[in-house]
Design a protein around this motif. Structure first.
Motif, short mmCIF file in Angstrom:
data_model
loop_
_atom_site.label_atom_id
_atom_site.label_comp_id
_atom_site.label_asym_id
_atom_site.label_seq_id
_atom_site.Cartn_x
_atom_site.Cartn_y
_atom_site.Cartn_z
N GLU A 1 48.84 43.85 39.17
CA GLU A 1 47.89 44.19 40.22
C GLU A 1 47.28 42.92 40.81
N VAL A 2 46.60 43.11 41.95
CA VAL A 2 45.84 42.02 42.54
C VAL A 2 44.79 41.57 41.52
N ASN A 3 44.73 40.27 41.26
CA ASN A 3 43.85 39.71 40.22
C ASN A 3 44.16 40.32 38.86
N GLY A 4 45.41 40.71 38.68
CA GLY A 4 45.77 41.33 37.40
C GLY A 4 46.13 40.35 36.31
N ILE A 5 46.36 39.07 36.66
CA ILE A 5 46.67 38.06 35.66
C ILE A 5 45.74 36.88 35.85
N GLY A 6 45.75 35.96 34.88
CA GLY A 6 44.91 34.78 34.95
C GLY A 6 43.75 34.89 33.98
N PRO A 7 42.92 33.84 33.93
CA PRO A 7 41.77 33.85 33.01
C PRO A 7 40.88 35.07 33.22
N ARG A 8 40.38 35.61 32.11
CA ARG A 8 39.57 36.82 32.15
C ARG A 8 38.54 36.75 31.03
N ASP A 9 37.30 37.08 31.36
CA ASP A 9 36.24 37.10 30.36
C ASP A 9 36.26 38.45 29.65
N LEU A 10 36.89 38.47 28.48
CA LEU A 10 37.04 39.74 27.75
C LEU A 10 35.78 40.13 27.02
N GLN A 11 34.82 39.21 26.88
CA GLN A 11 33.56 39.54 26.21
C GLN A 11 32.57 40.21 27.13
N ALA A 12 32.77 40.08 28.44
CA ALA A 12 31.88 40.73 29.40
C ALA A 12 32.23 42.20 29.50
#
Length: 776
Positions: free
Chosen positions: A660-671
């Motif tokens: 998806e759009v913005n489906g990959i890349g760095p992601r803050d999983l704690q938020a």
């Protein structure tokens, strides 16, 4: 009006045109001298006009035959329904009944062609004199228009309805009839290719399941000659140099509602190239640089395209060396025994012919200078036939004209030619209202107004607005392709965009403008220098807190909270663009390269360097039935003066299909929102093949396979929620899939069915996507 007459009176009888005879009362004598003339029955036509047609000289003896000739001249003027010429003593009486005037023109029974189109075909006009012969011609022309649509049984009958005041309504009664389809297209004499393969070559198609929407399956005799040319070009491109179409036999079915069309062909042998040499017959001209441009390989199958390509490359060398009047002559020797063709490219001195002038006609809107600047040749230059043909193609490629014909003729001497350009204008403005659908963005609405030839100057003007799920945008653009009467492309664009980011719980807003100048730096490359000023805002970022209703934690990453702001960006940049298709020396393979850099910091709040590289190649294989494409993209954002990049300045993760759009890349999983943060760097490699899937070509459906691999990574600030450092490493992602391409009246559509084969657990996949198919 007075005439002197003889002692004998006579009346003559002659045939009138049409159904009612014109009458002259007979008399025994054969010569007259008239003292006066009386005209009766005329209402609109002046007596002087009738007398001019009669052309009987005053006081001069006239014979009965001359009186009859006067009657015929009046009748043949087409102004009168009946004419009667009666000598009465010394008076010549001319009685006429005028044709009625047309009150209005109407069409009945037409559904396939509307009234406006039919009115453009008919030459009869309201408030003009009715002419039966013209009405019959109009009926025949209307029937021909239906015949061009495959309705050969169409019949058109003109009828008149009398009205007061010697007026009539002219009504064309149309019986459209059914479409005369082509039930079957067959071939005799073909051994190398199947009937199915050859049918795909023709412009004429067999009737199929979509016959209600496809017009190429209707019988059109004029299309048969085009089909013969297409068959000949196809076979010769495959090495059959002696191919001929011996005959085409259209046969009407017993029910008279369809045709069987059979092409009798002679393939002949398939040749390969033998010895290929280049010689110079011009003193002082070396053949070696020209031989280096040879694209014909010994042992490969004969194709006129490779010969023509080599000639074009050699002509380019001649121009680069400043050699005028050089002709590249291909000389072919057939070897029937081993089925090879020996080819010699001979450099010969062509005739010394110059361009006297270029005449342009038919352009009612487009200025002459817009057409003239498509010529690299000006008055007084040496005449180059290929350059004139290339200029004609550039004129057609403008898209301003329905048709553009460029022809040459002898000028004031045998050493001069005149280039005639005849064009037919077409509308270049569009008003669009449309809808769209995306798996991520949902249903959207859009409206746009554009003009590709503003005021006939070749300028482009566009205005558009659109809205989708959570986003709104508007834009304006203006392009002057020939700024300061030079090959300088000036552009100006402005925009306003407001979005709710996908896979994130924050909003963005961007408003700004960009202007630039683009110019050529070689035959195949251009450089664009531009300036951009914008205000880019991130807002409505929710900090992490407890939802009072549910008691659960909600909110976005602290990284986004720290980036929430509205900053001005003032950037100066350039873009280098290379495209081999601009030269056109290798039509089977296209290569492109683009490199862009923007330097922000010329004022404003942001200081950065953004670089993006794009490279790609497209080629046709397997007898040009399969199109292969490969692309590589990479980009980087470098912040200056210890600034941190914001998500609005970083690269998103929509570049790898299957996600998806913005489906990959760095992601803050704690938020709680698990926000997508984008990255300072990205790379992606794509490969795909497009091929026929066995359906008739006219359906516009082809298939494809693709494979993508890439990554988005890198953050300046990695301190995420709960004090956990966000993983911004370069994790490659990969996906494979199938595509269905569909050429529709509303545009080319592409449906992708993808499967991710390399991913991170938190990535957002997208297994299906419907998009507008983009061109390479």
């Amino acid at each position: 009006m007075n005439f002197k007459r003889s002692t004998c009176a006579v009346a003559l009888l002659a045939g009138l045109a049409g159904a009612v005879p014109a009458v002259i009362t007979p008399a025994p004598a054969y010569a007259y001298v008239f003292t006066q003339v009386r005209i009766e029955g005329n209402e609109r036509i002046e007596p002087e006009t009738i007398l001019s047609y009669a052309n009987i000289t005053r006081g001069v003896e006239v014979s009965a035959g001359e009186v009859n000739d006067a009657l015929q001249r009046i009748q043949n003027s087409g102004l009168f329904e009946t004419v009667e010429v009666v000598p009465q003593g010394g008076t010549l009486v001319i009685r006429v009944r005028e044709w009625p005037t047309i009150n209005q023109i109407a069409f009945e029974g037409n559904r396939r062609i509307d009234d406006e189109q039919l009115a453009g075909i008919a030459q009869s006009e309201s408030r003009r004199v009715y002419s039966p012969s013209l009405a019959e011609r109009d009926a025949a022309n209307i029937a021909q228009a239906y015949s061009a649509q495959g309705r050969l049984a169409a019949r058109v009958s003109p009828r008149i309805i009398p009205r007061e005041g010697n007026r009539v309504d002219l009504v064309f009664e149309v019986r459209e009839g059914d479409v005369t389809e082509i039930e079957r297209v067959g071939f005799t004499g073909n051994r190398a290719f199947s009937d199915r393969r050859l049918r795909n070559v023709l412009a004429t198609k067999q009737a199929g399941l979509l016959r209600s929407f496809i017009q190429s399956d209707t019988y059109n005799p004029e299309r048969l000659q085009l089909d013969e040319n297409l068959l000949t070009d196809f076979y010769r491109s495959q090495g059959f140099a002696d191919f001929t179409v011996q005959g085409v036999a259209p046969e009407l079915t017993r029910e008279r509602d369809a045709y069987f069309v059979t092409y009798a062909i002679s393939e002949g042998p398939r040749y390969r190239f033998g010895d290929v040499t280049t010689i110079s017959e011009i003193p002082g001209v070396d053949a070696a640089p020209f031989q280096a441009q040879n694209q014909v390989r010994r042992g490969s199958y004969y194709t006129p395209e490779s010969v023509d390509l080599t000639i074009r490359r050699m002509e380019t060398v001649a121009l680069q060396q400043g050699l005028d009047f050089v002709s590249i002559e291909p000389r072919i020797t057939r070897n029937q025994r081993n089925q090879t063709l020996d080819l010699t490219f001979a450099l010969t001195r062509g005739p010394r012919v110059f361009v006297e002038r270029i005449d342009i006609e038919g352009n009612t809107t487009t200025l002459d200078e817009v057409i003239r600047r498509q010529f690299n040749t000006v008055e007084g230059d040496p005449f180059n036939p290929r350059e004139i043909r290339n200029s004609a193609e550039r004129i057609r490629a403008l898209g301003y004209f329905v048709d553009a014909q460029v022809e040459t003729r002898e000028g004031s001497s045998a050493q001069q030619v005149i280039v005639d350009v005849n064009v037919e204008e077409q509308p270049t403005g569009t008003l669009e209202f449309g809808g769209s659908y995306g798996a991520s963005s949902g249903i959207g609405l859009s409206a746009g107004l554009s003009e590709r030839n503003f005021l006939g100057r070749g300028q482009e003007v566009g205005l558009s607005i659109s809205t989708t799920k959570g986003s709104r945008s508007g834009s304006f653009n203006f392009v002057e392709p020939y700024f300061l009467t030079r090959d300088l492309r000036f552009s100006f664009s402005g925009w306003y965009r407001e979005t709710d980011q996908d896979n994130a719980k924050y909003d963005t807003r961007s408003v700004g403008f960009q202007t630039g100048i683009e110019f050529p730096i070689s035959a195949a490359s251009r450089l664009d220098v531009h300036y951009r000023l914008s205000k880019d805002s991130i807002y409505d970022v929710d900090p992490i807190e407890v939802d009072p209703d549910t008691g659960e934690l909600v909110g976005s990453s602290p990284i986004l909270v720290r980036e929430e702001s509205g900053l001005f960006s003032s950037a100066l940049g350039y873009r280098y663009d290379y495209d081999s298709r601009r030269v056109g020396l290798n039509p089977r393979t296209a290569t492109k390269l683009s490199f862009t850099q923007d330097f922000a910091g010329l004022g404003g709040d942001v200081q950065s360097v953004t670089s993006v590289l794009t490279a790609g190649v497209e080629s046709n294989a397997w007898r040009e039935n399969i199109t292969l494409r490969a692309e590589f993209e990479a980009g980087a954002v470098h912040m200056l003066d210890d600034q941190n990049s914001r998500v609005i300045e970083r690269f998103g993760g929509q570049r790898v299909r299957g996600f998806e759009v913005n489906g990959i890349g760095p992601r803050d999983l704690q938020a709680p929102n698990e926000d997508a943060l984008g990255g300072n760097y990205f790379w992606v490699a794509r490969a795909e093949a497009q091929f026929p899937i066995g359906l008739p070509e006219e359906y516009g459906l082809t298939g494809g396979v693709f494979a993508d691999v890439g990554s988005v990574w890198g953050l300046d600030d990695t301190a995420g929620a709960n004090g956990v450092t966000v993983d911004d490493s370069m994790h490659p992602r990969a996906a494979v899939g199938l595509s269905l391409f569909w050429t529709t009246p509303i545009g080319p559509l592409r449906m992708n069915f993808a499967k991710a084969i390399e991913k991170q657990d938190y990535d957002e996949e997208q297994s299906f996507d419907l998009t507008i198919s983009t061109r390479f």
